[in-house]
Enzyme design. Structure first.
Site, mmCIF file in Angstrom:
data_model
loop_
_atom_site.group_PDB
_atom_site.id
_atom_site.type_symbol
_atom_site.label_atom_id
_atom_site.label_comp_id
_atom_site.label_asym_id
_atom_site.label_seq_id
_atom_site.Cartn_x
_atom_site.Cartn_y
_atom_site.Cartn_z
ATOM 1 N N HIS A 1 0.835 -1.217 0.000
ATOM 2 C CA HIS A 1 0.000 0.000 0.000
ATOM 3 C C HIS A 1 0.867 1.264 0.000
ATOM 4 C CE1 HIS A 1 -3.279 -2.741 1.223
ATOM 5 N NE2 HIS A 1 -2.348 -3.263 2.009
ATOM 6 N N SER B 1 14.565 21.588 -15.828
ATOM 7 C CA SER B 1 13.363 22.386 -16.048
ATOM 8 C C SER B 1 13.769 23.706 -16.689
ATOM 9 C CB SER B 1 12.673 22.643 -14.703
ATOM 10 O OG SER B 1 11.847 23.784 -14.794
ATOM 11 N N LYS C 1 15.824 21.893 -10.598
ATOM 12 C CA LYS C 1 15.176 20.604 -10.868
ATOM 13 C C LYS C 1 16.037 19.613 -11.638
ATOM 14 C CE LYS C 1 10.918 20.148 -11.053
ATOM 15 N NZ LYS C 1 9.937 19.375 -10.336
ATOM 16 N N GLU D 1 9.278 8.581 -16.781
ATOM 17 C CA GLU D 1 7.909 9.090 -16.978
ATOM 18 C C GLU D 1 7.427 8.805 -18.396
ATOM 19 O OE1 GLU D 1 7.725 12.892 -13.917
ATOM 20 O OE2 GLU D 1 8.629 13.155 -15.877
ATOM 21 N N TYR E 1 -10.428 -12.790 -46.221
ATOM 22 C CA TYR E 1 -9.662 -11.540 -46.171
ATOM 23 C C TYR E 1 -10.576 -10.324 -46.336
ATOM 24 C CZ TYR E 1 -6.546 -7.716 -47.301
ATOM 25 O OH TYR E 1 -5.905 -6.504 -47.282
ATOM 26 N N GLN F 1 -5.422 -4.540 -43.328
ATOM 27 C CA GLN F 1 -4.279 -3.656 -43.576
ATOM 28 C C GLN F 1 -3.983 -2.800 -42.333
ATOM 29 O OE1 GLN F 1 -3.633 -1.913 -47.569
ATOM 30 N NE2 GLN F 1 -4.063 0.054 -46.611
ATOM 31 N N LYS G 1 -0.977 -3.161 -39.444
ATOM 32 C CA LYS G 1 0.445 -2.822 -39.550
ATOM 33 C C LYS G 1 0.882 -1.651 -38.691
ATOM 34 C CE LYS G 1 0.546 -5.047 -43.858
ATOM 35 N NZ LYS G 1 -0.907 -5.340 -43.661
#
Ligand code: ARG
Length: 457
Positions: A154, A275, A281, A288, A315, A320, A323
């Site tokens: 937790h 930053s 920073k 991320e 088919y 198509q 892809k």
């Protein structure tokens, strides 16, 4: 001119042509397409559907086309799809003989074969990348066997654990992913070529020849299914989704553990970003981004499942649409696994901070309860006594390892002097020697197990 122009009076309009085309993304299949065409032409020659000279000429020119593409002499452009492009180029080079290549074949079994060849190669690359990643996890585990860190449930400190056990947990996840890709490779290595448009062919082909040449284990047994089956694409994307799920968990840990609040790990400068406004920073953009890209791969999984849903046999052009999700999944998967392998190998562990943190928050309370239980107190009662001890610590602003024997005894006379050792952070982690547990010995066994299983791939 289209491959199918014969039946039409006028040419396709420019907007319809642009909408219909797939060359812009299926050109990636050029290698698979030419390889399959060479196998097909060879088989046509061996079965006397083409003369030996025709088959040889076609194969030789297909090889030239392949090398011209690979060394940049031939640019893939100006056709509806990769199949039309290769055939068109062949006809341009050897004339009418090139038009015989498409005997006993349709673009439907051709594209299904190309995709299988491509996906098979991609599975092999995914397996190699995952192996390298697990090796990196293992080497991090090896060097951190002696370190203790907090284990969470937790997202609250739960029990001290061995650092190697932490890395082993991720190895277990990625080993399952590896196994899923390996099993998919076996399941999907079936050749659709020879199914033609949907119903097979009346030409006396020998599918065994093409199967062997293309390295497939089996030949598809139903042409209707073979031309319209894209299960393997969906499975690949699913497997990739789970890799991303596991990676995103590791990224989340990385983001948390490298924050000022935790301070357990440090990302090296060369894998961090800053930053534009806040000069202080150091941001975890890479983890991320990997976490963010996980959503994108899940999107492709939903996409392919929706594409194959409700398609009438056999088919349909909808296929198509397999892809772009596939290629993007492959690219995303490979880039995320690669960058994270590099990042993980360079993350610095602040072992003292981890050790300190592992002892905070009454993380050895379970060990106190276990101590009592080992001395005959029913676990439920032991749990209650320990709960009272924790309350006592909170009220007196102290910790379990700081208590005196007298304070322990005031809560239960079962406690003896050895409880003072049992509540230390190290004894807590080392005590859990069950298979897969947090002791150094168990973590080392875990590493051996992982190494052993890794060797199978
Ligand atoms: N570009 C097509 C695809 O990817 C090739 C097959 C075309 N077949 C057809 N019957 N139009 O599926």
């Amino acid at each position: 001119m289209k491959l199918w122009q014969g039946r039409f009076d006028t040419q396709i309009s420019a907007d319809a042509d642009a909408f219909n085309e797939s060359l812009s993304f299926d050109k990636q299949l050029y290698h698979a397409d030419i390889t399959a065409s060479i196998a097909h032409a060879t088989m046509l020659g061996k079965c006397n559907i083409l003369t030996a000279t025709e088959a040889e000429t076609i194969c030789a020119e297909l090889k030239n086309i392949l090398s011209d593409i690979e060394n940049g002499k031939l640019v893939i452009e100006g056709a509806e799809d990769i199949h039309s492009f290769v055939e068109g180029e062949l006809v341009k080079r050897i004339g009418d003989m090139g038009k015989k290549l498409h005997t006993a074949r349709s673009r439907n079994d051709q594209v299904a074969t190309d995709m299988r060849l491509y996906v098979r190669g991609s599975i092999d690359r995914a397996i190699e990348l995952l192996k390298a990643f697990i090796e990196t996890l293992l080497s991090r585990a090896k060097e951190s066997c002696k370190y203790i860190m907090p284990g969470f449930t937790h997202l609250r400190k739960a029990q001290p654990i061995n650092c190697a056990q932490y890395f082993n947990a991720y190895s277990e996840m990625f080993l399952r992913d590896l196994d899923r890709f390996a099993k998919l490779r076996t399941r999907m290595n079936v050749m659709p070529l020879g199914s033609a448009a949907l119903a097979g062919t009346s030409h006396p082909i020998d599918r065994e020849i093409t199967r062997q040449r293309l390295g497939f284990d089996e030949i598809s047994q139903n042409s209707l299914d073979a031309v319209s089956d894209r299960d393997f694409v969906a499975e690949y994307i699913f497997n990739a989704s789970l890799v991303m799920a596991h990676l995103s968990r590791l990224c989340e840990d990385t983001i948390l553990y490298t924050s000022d609040e935790f301070g357990y790990w440090e990302i090296p400068d060369e894998y961090s970003t800053g930053s534009s406004i806040m000069p202080q920073k150091k941001n975890p953009d890479l983890p991320e981004l990997v976490r963010g890209k996980t959503g994108r791969v899940y999107g492709h999984l939903t996409g392919i499942l929706a594409t194959i849903k409700g398609l009438p046999l056999a088919y349909n052009k909808d296929l198509q649409e397999d892809k772009e999700p596939f290629f993007d999944t492959e690219k995303t998967l490979f880039s995320c696994v690669s960058i994270y392998t590099a990042l993980l190998s360079k993350i610095k562990l602040n072992v003292n901070a981890m050790y300190e943190a592992a002892g905070e928050g009454f993380a050895t309370a379970t060990d106190v309860a276990d101590y009592l239980a080992k001395h005959g107190v029913p676990f439920r009662d032991a749990h209650a006594v320990t709960g009272k001890l924790v309350r006592y610590c909170i009220e007196n602003n102290t910790t379990l390892p700081a208590l005196s024997l007298a304070e322990f005894k005031a809560h239960s006379n079962v406690f003896e002097a050895d409880v003072l050792e049992a509540v230390t952070t190290r004894a807590s982690a080392e005590g859990r020697n069950s298979v897969g547990g947090s002791s150094t010995e168990a973590a080392k066994k875990g590493m051996k197990e992982i190494q052993k299983r890794l060797k199978k791939y």
